[in-house]
Scaffold this motif. Structure first.
Motif, PDB file in Angstrom:
ATOM      1  N   THR A   1      -7.871  12.627  -0.293  1.00 26.98           N
ATOM      2  CA  THR A   1      -8.610  11.365  -0.300  1.00 26.98           C
ATOM      3  C   THR A   1      -9.854  11.480   0.576  1.00 26.98           C
ATOM      4  OG1 THR A   1      -6.552  10.157  -0.608  1.00 26.98           O
ATOM      5  CG2 THR A   1      -8.422   8.883   0.141  1.00 26.98           C
ATOM      6  N   GLU A   2      -9.711  12.087   1.746  1.00 27.81           N
ATOM      7  CA  GLU A   2     -10.864  12.277   2.631  1.00 27.81           C
ATOM      8  C   GLU A   2     -11.920  13.146   1.963  1.00 27.81           C
ATOM      9  OE1 GLU A   2      -9.928  13.560   6.618  1.00 27.81           O
ATOM     10  OE2 GLU A   2      -8.243  12.157   6.720  1.00 27.81           O
TER      11      GLU A   2
ATOM     12  N   GLU B   1      -2.135  14.282   0.366  1.00 31.41           N
ATOM     13  CA  GLU B   1      -2.869  13.236  -0.344  1.00 31.41           C
ATOM     14  C   GLU B   1      -3.952  12.627   0.554  1.00 31.41           C
ATOM     15  OE1 GLU B   1       0.496  11.542  -3.454  1.00 31.41           O
ATOM     16  OE2 GLU B   1       0.535  10.845  -1.370  1.00 31.41           O
ATOM     17  N   GLU B   2      -3.647  12.465   1.838  1.00 31.65           N
ATOM     18  CA  GLU B   2      -4.655  11.935   2.764  1.00 31.65           C
ATOM     19  C   GLU B   2      -5.858  12.875   2.845  1.00 31.65           C
ATOM     20  OE1 GLU B   2      -3.004  11.037   6.612  1.00 31.65           O
ATOM     21  OE2 GLU B   2      -1.510   9.681   5.766  1.00 31.65           O
TER      22      GLU B   2
ATOM     23  N   THR C   1       2.377   4.788   0.650  1.00 27.77           N
ATOM     24  CA  THR C   1       2.293   5.715   1.772  1.00 27.77           C
ATOM     25  C   THR C   1       1.895   7.072   1.221  1.00 27.77           C
ATOM     26  OG1 THR C   1       4.648   6.176   1.563  1.00 27.77           O
ATOM     27  CG2 THR C   1       4.002   4.511   3.172  1.00 27.77           C
ATOM     28  N   LEU C   2       0.870   7.641   1.804  1.00 27.18           N
ATOM     29  CA  LEU C   2       0.331   8.909   1.329  1.00 27.18           C
ATOM     30  C   LEU C   2       0.888  10.062   2.151  1.00 27.18           C
ATOM     31  CD1 LEU C   2      -3.409   7.868   0.905  1.00 27.18           C
ATOM     32  CD2 LEU C   2      -1.661   7.949  -0.857  1.00 27.18           C
ATOM     33  N   THR C   3       1.100  11.158   1.471  1.00 25.63           N
ATOM     34  CA  THR C   3       1.502  12.356   2.192  1.00 25.63           C
ATOM     35  C   THR C   3       0.263  12.921   2.884  1.00 25.63           C
ATOM     36  OG1 THR C   3       1.063  13.799   0.325  1.00 25.63           O
ATOM     37  CG2 THR C   3       3.283  12.846   0.467  1.00 25.63           C
ATOM     38  N   LYS C   4       0.463  13.867   3.778  1.00 19.96           N
ATOM     39  CA  LYS C   4      -0.672  14.474   4.486  1.00 19.96           C
ATOM     40  C   LYS C   4      -1.625  15.131   3.491  1.00 19.96           C
ATOM     41  CE  LYS C   4       1.026  14.953   9.030  1.00 19.96           C
ATOM     42  NZ  LYS C   4       0.181  14.497  10.066  1.00 19.96           N
TER      43      LYS C   4
ATOM     44  N   GLU D   1       0.860  -1.177   0.000  1.00 19.33           N
ATOM     45  CA  GLU D   1       0.000   0.000   0.000  1.00 19.33           C
ATOM     46  C   GLU D   1       0.894   1.222   0.000  1.00 19.33           C
ATOM     47  OE1 GLU D   1      -3.398   0.381   2.239  1.00 19.33           O
ATOM     48  OE2 GLU D   1      -3.870  -1.750   2.291  1.00 19.33           O
TER      49      GLU D   1
END
Length: 132
Positions: A117-118, A113-114, A108-111, A106
Protein backbone atom coordinates in the motif's frame (compact mmCIF):
# COMPACT_ATOMS: atom_id res chain seq x y z
CA UNK A 1 -30.42 -31.35 37.79
CA UNK A 2 -30.78 -28.49 40.25
CA UNK A 3 -27.90 -26.67 38.54
CA UNK A 4 -29.56 -27.07 35.13
CA UNK A 5 -32.84 -25.77 36.49
CA UNK A 6 -31.08 -22.78 38.07
CA UNK A 7 -29.39 -21.97 34.72
CA UNK A 8 -32.72 -22.27 32.92
CA UNK A 9 -34.61 -20.12 35.43
CA UNK A 10 -31.99 -17.39 35.53
CA UNK A 11 -31.34 -17.16 31.79
CA UNK A 12 -33.86 -14.41 31.39
CA UNK A 13 -36.14 -16.34 29.06
CA UNK A 14 -38.32 -17.40 31.96
CA UNK A 15 -38.73 -13.78 33.02
CA UNK A 16 -39.65 -12.76 29.48
CA UNK A 17 -42.22 -15.57 29.44
CA UNK A 18 -43.67 -14.45 32.79
CA UNK A 19 -44.00 -10.87 31.57
CA UNK A 20 -45.66 -12.16 28.39
CA UNK A 21 -48.18 -14.19 30.40
CA UNK A 22 -49.09 -11.23 32.61
CA UNK A 23 -49.46 -8.88 29.64
CA UNK A 24 -51.42 -11.56 27.78
CA UNK A 25 -53.85 -11.92 30.67
CA UNK A 26 -54.42 -8.17 30.78
CA UNK A 27 -54.78 -8.10 26.99
CA UNK A 28 -57.33 -10.93 27.23
CA UNK A 29 -59.46 -8.83 29.58
CA UNK A 30 -59.36 -5.91 27.15
CA UNK A 31 -60.37 -8.13 24.24
CA UNK A 32 -63.17 -9.72 26.27
CA UNK A 33 -64.52 -6.27 27.08
CA UNK A 34 -64.20 -5.26 23.42
CA UNK A 35 -66.15 -8.32 22.33
CA UNK A 36 -68.80 -8.16 25.08
CA UNK A 37 -69.34 -4.42 25.11
CA UNK A 38 -68.68 -3.31 21.52
CA UNK A 39 -68.62 -6.05 18.90
CA UNK A 40 -71.36 -8.44 20.06
CA UNK A 41 -74.00 -5.69 20.53
CA UNK A 42 -73.25 -4.46 16.99
CA UNK A 43 -73.41 -8.02 15.60
CA UNK A 44 -76.67 -8.49 17.48
CA UNK A 45 -78.08 -5.32 15.89
CA UNK A 46 -77.05 -6.48 12.43
CA UNK A 47 -78.81 -9.79 13.06
CA UNK A 48 -82.04 -8.19 14.21
CA UNK A 49 -81.38 -7.41 17.86
CA UNK A 50 -80.17 -10.84 18.93
CA UNK A 51 -78.24 -10.87 22.20
CA UNK A 52 -75.76 -13.72 21.86
CA UNK A 53 -74.89 -13.92 25.54
CA UNK A 54 -78.48 -14.84 26.38
CA UNK A 55 -78.87 -17.54 23.73
CA UNK A 56 -79.53 -20.89 25.33
CA UNK A 57 -81.79 -23.88 25.19
CA UNK A 58 -82.87 -26.39 27.79
CA UNK A 59 -82.72 -30.10 27.22
CA UNK A 60 -84.51 -31.82 30.08
CA UNK A 61 -82.63 -30.43 33.14
CA UNK A 62 -79.50 -29.30 31.25
CA UNK A 63 -79.18 -25.74 30.00
CA UNK A 64 -76.95 -25.33 26.95
CA UNK A 65 -75.63 -21.77 26.69
CA UNK A 66 -74.52 -21.73 23.07
CA UNK A 67 -74.55 -17.91 22.99
CA UNK A 68 -71.69 -17.82 25.48
CA UNK A 69 -69.88 -20.35 23.29
CA UNK A 70 -70.34 -18.15 20.21
CA UNK A 71 -69.02 -15.21 22.20
CA UNK A 72 -65.97 -17.24 23.27
CA UNK A 73 -65.27 -18.12 19.64
CA UNK A 74 -65.40 -14.44 18.69
CA UNK A 75 -63.06 -13.67 21.62
CA UNK A 76 -60.61 -16.30 20.40
CA UNK A 77 -60.66 -15.07 16.80
CA UNK A 78 -60.03 -11.48 17.86
CA UNK A 79 -57.22 -12.45 20.25
CA UNK A 80 -55.60 -14.73 17.66
CA UNK A 81 -55.83 -12.05 14.96
CA UNK A 82 -54.42 -9.39 17.32
CA UNK A 83 -51.48 -11.63 18.25
CA UNK A 84 -50.92 -12.40 14.56
CA UNK A 85 -50.75 -8.68 13.75
CA UNK A 86 -48.43 -8.00 16.68
CA UNK A 87 -46.05 -10.82 15.72
CA UNK A 88 -46.12 -9.68 12.10
CA UNK A 89 -45.21 -6.14 13.18
CA UNK A 90 -42.37 -7.35 15.41
CA UNK A 91 -41.05 -9.60 12.63
CA UNK A 92 -41.14 -6.70 10.17
CA UNK A 93 -39.23 -4.49 12.58
CA UNK A 94 -36.64 -7.23 13.15
CA UNK A 95 -36.20 -7.70 9.39
CA UNK A 96 -35.63 -3.95 8.97
CA UNK A 97 -33.10 -4.05 11.78
CA UNK A 98 -31.29 -7.02 10.22
CA UNK A 99 -31.39 -5.42 6.78
CA UNK A 100 -29.50 -2.34 7.93
CA UNK A 101 -26.01 -2.68 6.52
CA UNK A 102 -23.35 -2.70 9.12
CA UNK A 103 -20.55 -0.24 8.68
CA UNK A 104 -17.67 -2.19 7.28
CA UNK A 105 -14.81 -2.44 9.69
CA UNK A 106 -11.49 -1.37 8.34
CA UNK A 107 -9.66 -4.49 7.29
CA UNK A 108 -6.53 -5.34 9.16
CA UNK A 109 -3.61 -5.45 6.77
CA UNK A 110 -0.66 -7.75 6.99
CA UNK A 111 2.82 -6.22 6.99
CA UNK A 112 3.22 -7.22 3.35
CA UNK A 113 -0.04 -5.54 2.41
CA UNK A 114 0.95 -2.39 4.33
CA UNK A 115 4.25 -2.22 2.41
CA UNK A 116 2.48 -2.73 -0.90
CA UNK A 117 0.00 0.00 0.00
CA UNK A 118 2.84 2.39 0.84
CA UNK A 119 4.59 1.58 -2.46
CA UNK A 120 1.35 2.16 -4.36
CA UNK A 121 0.79 5.48 -2.62
CA UNK A 122 4.37 6.56 -3.35
CA UNK A 123 4.01 5.61 -7.02
CA UNK A 124 0.74 7.53 -7.24
CA UNK A 125 2.43 10.53 -5.71
CA UNK A 126 5.24 10.42 -8.29
CA UNK A 127 2.84 10.01 -11.19
CA UNK A 128 0.82 13.00 -9.97
CA UNK A 129 4.01 15.11 -9.79
CA UNK A 130 4.97 14.08 -13.35
CA UNK A 131 1.57 15.16 -14.68
CA UNK A 132 1.80 18.59 -13.05
Amino acid sequence: MLKEFKEFALKGNIFDLAVGVVIGAAFGKIVTSLVNDVIMPLVGLLLGGINFSGLEFTFEKATVKYGAFIQSIVDFVIVAFSIFLFIKLVSKLKRKEEAKPEEPAEPTLTKEEELLTEIRDLLRGESLKERS
